[in-house]
Design a protein around this motif. Sequence first.
Motif, short mmCIF file in Angstrom:
data_model
loop_
_atom_site.label_atom_id
_atom_site.label_comp_id
_atom_site.label_asym_id
_atom_site.label_seq_id
_atom_site.Cartn_x
_atom_site.Cartn_y
_atom_site.Cartn_z
N MET A 1 0.92 -1.16 0.00
CA MET A 1 0.12 -0.07 -0.08
C MET A 1 0.94 1.26 0.05
SD MET A 1 -2.96 -1.07 2.63
CE MET A 1 -3.84 -2.58 2.23
N THR A 2 0.33 2.26 -0.44
CA THR A 2 1.17 3.37 -0.60
C THR A 2 1.45 4.02 0.75
OG1 THR A 2 -0.65 4.78 -1.02
CG2 THR A 2 0.29 4.14 -2.79
N SER A 3 2.56 4.90 0.90
CA SER A 3 2.57 5.46 2.22
C SER A 3 1.88 6.74 2.49
CB SER A 3 4.09 6.00 2.07
OG SER A 3 4.70 6.70 1.27
N ASP A 4 1.11 7.20 1.29
CA ASP A 4 0.14 8.46 1.47
C ASP A 4 -1.16 7.92 1.81
OD1 ASP A 4 0.34 7.54 -1.06
OD2 ASP A 4 -0.71 9.44 -1.90
N GLU A 5 -1.32 6.53 2.20
CA GLU A 5 -2.67 6.16 2.56
C GLU A 5 -3.18 6.92 3.86
OE1 GLU A 5 -5.65 5.17 2.61
OE2 GLU A 5 -5.66 4.68 4.56
N ASN A 6 -1.72 6.87 1.72
CA ASN A 6 -1.17 7.67 1.42
C ASN A 6 -1.44 7.08 1.06
OD1 ASN A 6 1.66 8.04 0.05
ND2 ASN A 6 1.73 8.27 -0.21
N LEU A 208 11.49 19.95 3.39
CA LEU A 208 12.68 19.48 2.58
C LEU A 208 12.90 18.22 2.74
CD1 LEU A 208 14.40 23.16 3.03
CD2 LEU A 208 12.87 22.44 1.05
N THR A 209 12.71 17.53 3.69
CA THR A 209 13.30 16.34 4.13
C THR A 209 12.29 15.22 3.58
OG1 THR A 209 14.17 17.12 6.07
CG2 THR A 209 14.10 14.64 6.14
N PRO A 210 12.73 14.18 2.67
CA PRO A 210 11.95 13.30 2.41
C PRO A 210 11.42 12.37 3.43
CG PRO A 210 14.07 13.37 0.86
CD PRO A 210 14.08 14.25 2.14
N ALA A 211 10.25 11.96 3.29
CA ALA A 211 9.55 11.11 4.32
C ALA A 211 9.99 9.87 4.64
CB ALA A 211 7.89 10.82 3.89
N THR A 355 1.22 16.11 2.16
CA THR A 355 2.04 15.03 1.97
C THR A 355 3.34 15.51 1.19
OG1 THR A 355 0.69 14.60 -0.09
CG2 THR A 355 0.07 13.44 1.80
N ILE A 356 3.57 16.82 0.97
CA ILE A 356 4.85 17.36 0.18
C ILE A 356 5.86 16.74 0.29
CG2 ILE A 356 5.94 19.55 -0.41
CD1 ILE A 356 3.25 21.03 0.50
N ARG A 357 6.05 16.13 1.49
CA ARG A 357 7.69 15.40 1.58
C ARG A 357 7.73 14.37 0.75
NH1 ARG A 357 8.00 12.98 7.09
NH2 ARG A 357 5.86 12.54 6.55
N ARG A 358 6.68 13.87 0.33
CA ARG A 358 6.86 12.66 -0.60
C ARG A 358 6.21 12.87 -1.92
NH1 ARG A 358 5.61 8.88 2.65
NH2 ARG A 358 4.37 9.84 4.16
N HIS A 359 5.50 14.14 -2.10
CA HIS A 359 4.86 14.58 -3.15
C HIS A 359 5.20 16.17 -3.36
CE1 HIS A 359 3.10 10.73 -3.58
NE2 HIS A 359 2.48 10.85 -2.42
N PRO A 360 6.50 16.48 -3.84
CA PRO A 360 6.92 17.94 -3.94
C PRO A 360 6.11 18.28 -4.91
CG PRO A 360 8.74 16.43 -4.54
CD PRO A 360 7.59 15.25 -4.11
N ASP A 361 5.62 17.78 -5.90
CA ASP A 361 5.09 18.52 -7.08
C ASP A 361 3.59 19.17 -6.55
OD1 ASP A 361 4.29 15.89 -6.75
OD2 ASP A 361 2.79 15.95 -8.41
N VAL A 362 3.02 18.70 -5.56
CA VAL A 362 1.76 19.30 -4.87
C VAL A 362 1.60 20.64 -5.13
CG1 VAL A 362 0.21 19.32 -2.84
CG2 VAL A 362 1.00 17.20 -3.63
N LEU A 363 2.54 21.42 -4.63
CA LEU A 363 2.43 22.95 -4.39
C LEU A 363 2.72 23.54 -5.67
CD1 LEU A 363 4.62 23.79 -1.40
CD2 LEU A 363 2.20 23.58 -1.41
#
Length: 472
Positions: A1-6, A208-211, A355-363
């Motif tokens: 499962m994804t970590s953003d259940e992410n 800035l720190t990956p999850a 969830t920006i730490r793992r999905h930095p495109d969101v912003l």
Amino acid sequence: MTSDENKTASLPKRNSRKPAPAQKGSENPAFARSDKSGLKARQAAAKMLAAVVDRKTSLDGMLDATNGNPVYRELNEADRALVRAILNSALRQLPRIEAMIGSLLQTPLPEGARALDHVLVVAAAQILYLDIPDHSAVDLAVEQAQTDPRNKRFASLVNAILRRLSREKKQLLATVGETIPAIPAWFHERLVGYYGAPEAARIADALLTPAAIDVTVKSDAQGWAQRLNGRVLPTGSVRLAGFSGAVPALAGFDDGEWWVQDAAAALPAKLFGALGGKRVVDLCAAPGGKTAQLVLAGATVTALDQSASRLKRLQGNLARLGLQATTQETNMAHFRAEELFDAALLDAPCSSTGTIRRHPDVLWTKGPEDIEKLALLQENLLRHALTLVKPGGLVVFSNCSLDKREGEEVTERVLGDGHCERVAIDPADWPGLEDAITPLGEFRTTPAMIAPQDGFSGGLDGFYAVVLRRKA
């Protein structure tokens, strides 16, 4: 499962530490390619960066190995990893990268030179933040400019700017790291408005720190922490220490003993209390981590999702875990219960800014107008969710947004209808997470919470959760 259940610790003390500039190598690549393959990787990175920033295209979809962006699919796995590292660094640090490039230009780039801007950003991300020799990044950027008719006349400018960036990077990183937020201005302003400037700075720094990789276990969290070289968090999740391999290869995965789920995402399903023998509907269920939690808690679960592919994924995840739930492909807004449920979980669609730490495109793919639309959708869905439970039944409303317009403000508007009441969460029930519970008794986590400890990274997704009881 994804970590953003992410996706024995305490929340960090509040402080006024300035965000330090990220250090080179933070994405942990070790690539230095100067061949034709290396050029193709940089070209792919620039094209995909343009798709995210200029056309608001989700990065996850483009990185899919089967159906993703064609230029990405053409690459070998090593170059795909390089592209991911470049894009993650570029998107995490984009305002700072652009500020540093801008400070080295005598005049702004000409209008219509977006392709050139993306070439410079891709190269700068390598020079400033990745373990790639500066000369390789510069040479390949110049070659990239020369092979593009739009940028060929700027090749000498690319060379000059990037060589100067390489020489002056330490000074530029120190200066920009203290003066320019790494997040776009619109989001920074919203964070300051909701959390205050000091906390907004801490959140921006944490982004800035990956999850880390967190897992939810069926039982014996301490035992699995030992087996997986992990640490048990205050949420009950197990956090892995610097793991970067293949998750399915870990002990217990094939046996269905645990699943990947950010620590914050594991909280909402735990807010119902005892669920033995109760009927619960999970209204936006895929990929199924929260569904699995509800089943493990003893509930008879009906899991809904409007996406056939996501529902199939949920079914596969439950099968691996040896758990059963009734699943139904439907838009929850149109779902009607033949018999009212005892409880409902609404983990609502949102901007995903937590969830920006793992999905930095969101912003770069979302904006204030999206937040407003999603908040209105959540409001309507929450009102409908309350109609699906019995009088006295509970609804847990949650989402992974840091924006309070999508959380607290939605709840207050729905409470104003008079059809439900808030059930306050008691901080005493959540040792180590007391600071994540608001004065009103709601959960509000941020990526700045949970301190690093003994080689384990800190942070967790930004999440909001509230418990509501339907009135008679």
